[in-house]
Design an enzyme around this catalytic site. Structure first.
Site, PDB file in Angstrom:
ATOM      1  N   LYS A  25       0.841  -1.203   0.000  1.00 27.16           N
ATOM      2  CA  LYS A  25       0.000   0.000   0.000  1.00 27.16           C
ATOM      3  C   LYS A  25       0.876   1.252   0.000  1.00 27.16           C
ATOM      4  CE  LYS A  25      -3.937  -2.285   2.213  1.00 27.16           C
ATOM      5  NZ  LYS A  25      -4.605  -2.648   3.475  1.00 27.16           N
ATOM      6  N   GLN A  69      -4.372  -1.150   9.626  1.00 24.79           N
ATOM      7  CA  GLN A  69      -4.433  -2.511   9.082  1.00 24.79           C
ATOM      8  C   GLN A  69      -5.044  -3.462  10.108  1.00 24.79           C
ATOM      9  OE1 GLN A  69      -3.628  -3.278   5.913  1.00 24.79           O
ATOM     10  NE2 GLN A  69      -4.109  -5.439   6.156  1.00 24.79           N
ATOM     11  N   ASP A  92     -10.777   3.505   4.481  1.00 25.60           N
ATOM     12  CA  ASP A  92     -11.161   2.094   4.526  1.00 25.60           C
ATOM     13  C   ASP A  92     -12.680   1.932   4.539  1.00 25.60           C
ATOM     14  OD1 ASP A  92      -9.570  -0.130   4.461  1.00 25.60           O
ATOM     15  OD2 ASP A  92      -9.183  -0.178   6.613  1.00 25.60           O
TER      16      ASP A  92
HETATM   17  N1  GUN Z   1      -6.955  -6.454   6.439  1.00 27.89           N
HETATM   18  C1  GUN Z   1      -7.330  -7.186   5.364  1.00 27.89           C
HETATM   19  N2  GUN Z   1      -8.023  -6.397   4.498  1.00 27.89           N
HETATM   20  C2  GUN Z   1      -8.079  -5.176   5.050  1.00 27.89           C
HETATM   21  C3  GUN Z   1      -8.661  -3.949   4.644  1.00 27.89           C
HETATM   22  O1  GUN Z   1      -9.283  -3.801   3.598  1.00 27.89           O
HETATM   23  N3  GUN Z   1      -8.495  -2.901   5.494  1.00 27.89           N
HETATM   24  C4  GUN Z   1      -7.827  -3.022   6.657  1.00 27.89           C
HETATM   25  N4  GUN Z   1      -7.722  -1.938   7.425  1.00 27.89           N
HETATM   26  N5  GUN Z   1      -7.282  -4.141   7.073  1.00 27.89           N
HETATM   27  C5  GUN Z   1      -7.407  -5.206   6.266  1.00 27.89           C
END
Ligand code: GUN
Length: 258
Positions: A25, A69, A92
């Site tokens: 990311k 995350q 998110d």
């Molecule tokens: N862990 C797995 N997928 C995601 C996501 O889309 N957002 C976040 N914050 N954590 C994740």
């Protein structure tokens, strides 16, 4: 507005899969010319310390998007952390305000994987209105929000899950199948209606590498099937950048044209 959009990604602990996601990311953010910052905190980070970091990022004018995350280490309260993020920086789409906006079908930041899945479906060019969609899974990150996006796009939506009787019969009616259960090869070729569009959201680590929730033989029956890896995953990252740009435009009072 004379500045790059800014995204902060927060990782707590050393889960190897999460570390890979957070790194990719951050890389994608900077490759797009955005301001990208990763905050990597030790696994024993306290709830107050994490809340203080979120407060600092909420107040930082160079940061338009904040992503914590998930999953967090077990001693931390995910709901409290996500709820602390400024909803207008919640790229998110997991803050209760954005969950409510999605549920009501009003504008707001949408969760990245569901949004990426919808953009793939729209990219096929066929109208979604009236299509039968079956969503497998009811998670906070994918199943629930993707079902709501499909309803908002005027699909007829069934959400199937671990307690559903005869999943195969539901899948057999579907023009669109979204598989998000986390079970390797769960969706079988003889379940799928010929010509159906199948979006495989699964990322399962098995001995041979990464596999999805859809048996590869489905490719012979489906009209279209997303690959794993290389299908929904890159769309998730693209949508994170898109949400960051949207949040930046909104904060600067600039029209968002995507
Ligand atoms: N862990 C797995 N997928 C995601 C996501 O889309 N957002 C976040 N914050 N954590 C994740």
């Amino acid at each position: 507005a004379g500045r790059p959009a800014g995204l902060s990604v927060v990782l707590v602990g050393d889960d190897p899969a999460s570390a890979v996601y957070v790194r990719s990311k951050g890389k994608a953010t900077r490759a797009a010319g955005m301001h990208g910052v990763e905050h990597v905190l030790p696994a024993d980070t306290t709830q107050p310390a994490l809340m203080t970091l979120v407060d600092r990022l909420n107040a930082d004018p160079a940061i338009d998007g904040i992503l914590v995350q998930l999953p967090l280490p077990r001693h931390l309260d995910e709901w409290a952390v996500v709820s602390r993020i400024d909803p207008d920086k919640d790229v998110d789409g997991l803050h209760p305000v954005n969950v409510g906006r999605l549920a009501n079908g009003v504008p707001g930041l949408r969760p990245c994987t569901p949004l990426g899945s919808l953009l793939l479906l729209e990219g096929l060019g066929a109208p979604l209105a009236g299509q039968e969609a079956v969503v497998l899974g009811r998670s906070q990150l994918v199943g629930r929000p993707v079902a709501q996006l499909l309803v908002n796009a005027n699909c007829t939506v069934t959400v199937a899950h671990s307690r559903t009787r005869d999943v195969a019969a539901h899948v057999g009616r579907a023009d669109i199948v979204i598989a998000a259960v986390g079970i390797p090869g769960f969706v079988k070729a003889d379940w799928v209606k010929p010509g159906a569009t199948v979006i495989d959201v699964g990322i399962n680590r098995v001995a041979g590498g990464l596999v999805g929730d859809v048996d590869p033989a489905v490719a012979e029956v489906a009209g279209a099937l997303t690959p794993v890896p290389g299908g929904v995953g890159p769309m998730t990252i693209a949508c994170l950048l898109r949400n960051t740009l949207e949040a930046a435009c909104r904060r600067e009072g600039v029209a968002f044209g995507l």
